[in-house]
Design an enzyme around this catalytic site. Sequence first.
Site, PDB file in Angstrom:
ATOM      1  N   ARG A  61       0.821  -1.214   0.000  1.00 36.48           N
ATOM      2  CA  ARG A  61       0.000   0.000   0.000  1.00 36.48           C
ATOM      3  C   ARG A  61       0.855   1.264   0.000  1.00 36.48           C
ATOM      4  NH1 ARG A  61      -3.018  -3.278   3.589  1.00 36.48           N
ATOM      5  NH2 ARG A  61      -2.225  -2.230   5.451  1.00 36.48           N
ATOM      6  N   SER A  67      -1.407 -16.789   5.772  1.00 38.57           N
ATOM      7  CA  SER A  67      -2.507 -15.971   6.288  1.00 38.57           C
ATOM      8  C   SER A  67      -3.686 -16.809   6.752  1.00 38.57           C
ATOM      9  CB  SER A  67      -2.961 -14.991   5.195  1.00 38.57           C
ATOM     10  OG  SER A  67      -3.734 -13.949   5.737  1.00 38.57           O
ATOM     11  N   CYS A 110      -5.613 -18.844  15.501  1.00 30.99           N
ATOM     12  CA  CYS A 110      -6.393 -18.846  16.744  1.00 30.99           C
ATOM     13  C   CYS A 110      -7.739 -19.553  16.593  1.00 30.99           C
ATOM     14  CB  CYS A 110      -6.608 -17.421  17.232  1.00 30.99           C
ATOM     15  SG  CYS A 110      -5.069 -16.570  17.675  1.00 30.99           S
ATOM     16  N   THR A 122      17.424  -5.907  13.400  1.00 29.04           N
ATOM     17  CA  THR A 122      18.241  -6.887  14.109  1.00 29.04           C
ATOM     18  C   THR A 122      19.691  -6.399  14.133  1.00 29.04           C
ATOM     19  OG1 THR A 122      18.879  -8.187  12.157  1.00 29.04           O
ATOM     20  CG2 THR A 122      16.725  -8.673  13.154  1.00 29.04           C
ATOM     21  N   TYR A 145      15.279  -7.152   9.406  1.00 24.63           N
ATOM     22  CA  TYR A 145      14.319  -6.779  10.440  1.00 24.63           C
ATOM     23  C   TYR A 145      13.612  -8.037  10.934  1.00 24.63           C
ATOM     24  CZ  TYR A 145      14.942  -2.201   8.178  1.00 24.63           C
ATOM     25  OH  TYR A 145      15.459  -1.056   7.638  1.00 24.63           O
ATOM     26  N   ALA A 146      12.967  -7.929  12.078  1.00 26.38           N
ATOM     27  CA  ALA A 146      12.230  -9.089  12.602  1.00 26.38           C
ATOM     28  C   ALA A 146      11.009  -8.616  13.385  1.00 26.38           C
ATOM     29  CB  ALA A 146      13.126  -9.957  13.487  1.00 26.38           C
ATOM     30  N   GLY A 173       7.033 -10.272  15.291  1.00 27.03           N
ATOM     31  CA  GLY A 173       6.197 -11.420  15.641  1.00 27.03           C
ATOM     32  C   GLY A 173       6.673 -12.207  16.841  1.00 27.03           C
TER      33      GLY A 173
END
Length: 550
Positions: free
Chosen positions: A21, A38, A42, A270, A276-277, A279
């Site tokens: 986006r 995706s 849960c 990182t 990058y990280a 979650g």
Amino acid sequence: MKIVIIGGVAGGMSAATRLRRLNENAEIIVLEKGPYVSFANCGLPYYVAGEIKERTDLLVQTPEALQARFSLDVRPNSEAVFIDAAKKEVIVQTREEKYTLTYDKLILSPGAKPFVPPTIGLAEAENVFTLRSVPDVDAISAFIEKEQPKKAIVIGAGFIGLEMAESLVHRGMDVTIVEKAPHVLPPLDEEMAAYVSKELTANGVKLYTGLAADSFEEKGKIIVLENGKRLESDLTLLSVGVNPETSLAQTASIKTGVRGGILVNEQYETSQKDIYAVGDAIVVKQQINGKDTMIALASPANRQGRQVADVISGLNRKNKGSIGTAIVRVFNLAAASTGLSERQLQQANETYQVVHIQGKSHAGYYPNAKAIVLKLLFHPTTGKIYGAQAVGEDGVDKRIDIIATAIKAEMIVEDLPELEFTYAPPFGSAKDPVNMAGYAALNLMEGLSDSVQWYELEDKQKEGHVLLDVRNADELTSNGRLKGAVNIPLDSLRERLSEVPKDQPIIVSCHSGLRSYIAERILKENGYEVENLDGAFALYSTVKPEKVEK
């Protein structure tokens, strides 16, 4: 710009779609080692239960749909097996080939994996499962359909374990839970978890707490506990927690911290440039006390994915940390928590105070109002809110969400009575339980009330404190009385003050704590040394049923 994202669920996919986006011309590649991206992690227990009817409802997006809408190159069944940070390359293994993929920016969102303890006989067990992915739920569902298990063991009484216990009961199985911690739902404190245990037992679930599985025999058909108890199992679910999936990060010599989680800065960077990280695999700051922790929850992961996309796109975003807010349904009960528990505060040697209040999901005079037990933890002088827990059939989510918002907004106890909520009898009360928790906490902070916690009562009685129960006589007959308690109903207290000894400290109790606070004020105004049993009979009798005389 060429951006490679490793992990196609929650944080990874939030990053990918936000990046698109903001960057229409970027090349965005998503690698997912599993067959699905995706998906609704849960929702898996509710599919096992049959509440979610269609398996396709678990699959939020497909690679084809993501390509059509976001022009994302999504590659399932593609496992990143090595990162060369110097060359900015990722080695990818598929079923057919191994290839090298270059990147300008790399985002790691590998998630977490179920912890499988090194237990004797577990490797040979044929009926033991974990639940973390769609293939996991497929395997469990196929096993149930084929084998028609009658007895199920759930090892681990955290959120997923309890959801699966309920699901397996709904599938007609005789369910037993084994939990190493002293009580079920370890994120909650003992007295709040007692309500969950009561609900499980009422629905036929057997509980073994303070015990772990010591070994598996007969290919998993027999589970031997630490105390020698042997349990039969047709199906066993291992749900003893998760570990961050950081094996790939280690190939790039990325620095890790607590529990092996990936260390990141405020921009999710990182220790390796342009990597990058986000979650479940990253170390986050517990926003309340600033300490490093691991919080494996969907909402923070999605937020982090969006924020790292903003950072890469040049927007000013900071990783402010997380507080840990979660909820679980256990049959007819909901249990939720946010922030720090009393156990965590004790371990950190924090100065804190506790208040328990009992309210209703909506106006008590309107039909079907359900009881809510709310626990608030706060600093006794500054009023800083450390955390909260709640249990009840209805309205628990609303109250914990409010307090989680208050914590994030850095409100203090004094602000809680000031919060204004929508009120009409079907929806709430003029004094919401959150307001009431604030009032009760202020009474403690300002010295208008002094409290005794449930775990202090026995010692206080041994020291000579008199327990005064101000409930009515018919309540004692119907609900029982606390051992050693003297009964003087509240409405008779002023006329019977002579019966209350002035040379001994008094602890007052009623059903929920409201009448006992009134009694506390009456006695204090008349020169007595008084404390209020926090949570009163309702709480104490739930966590200490053996102390109730019928």
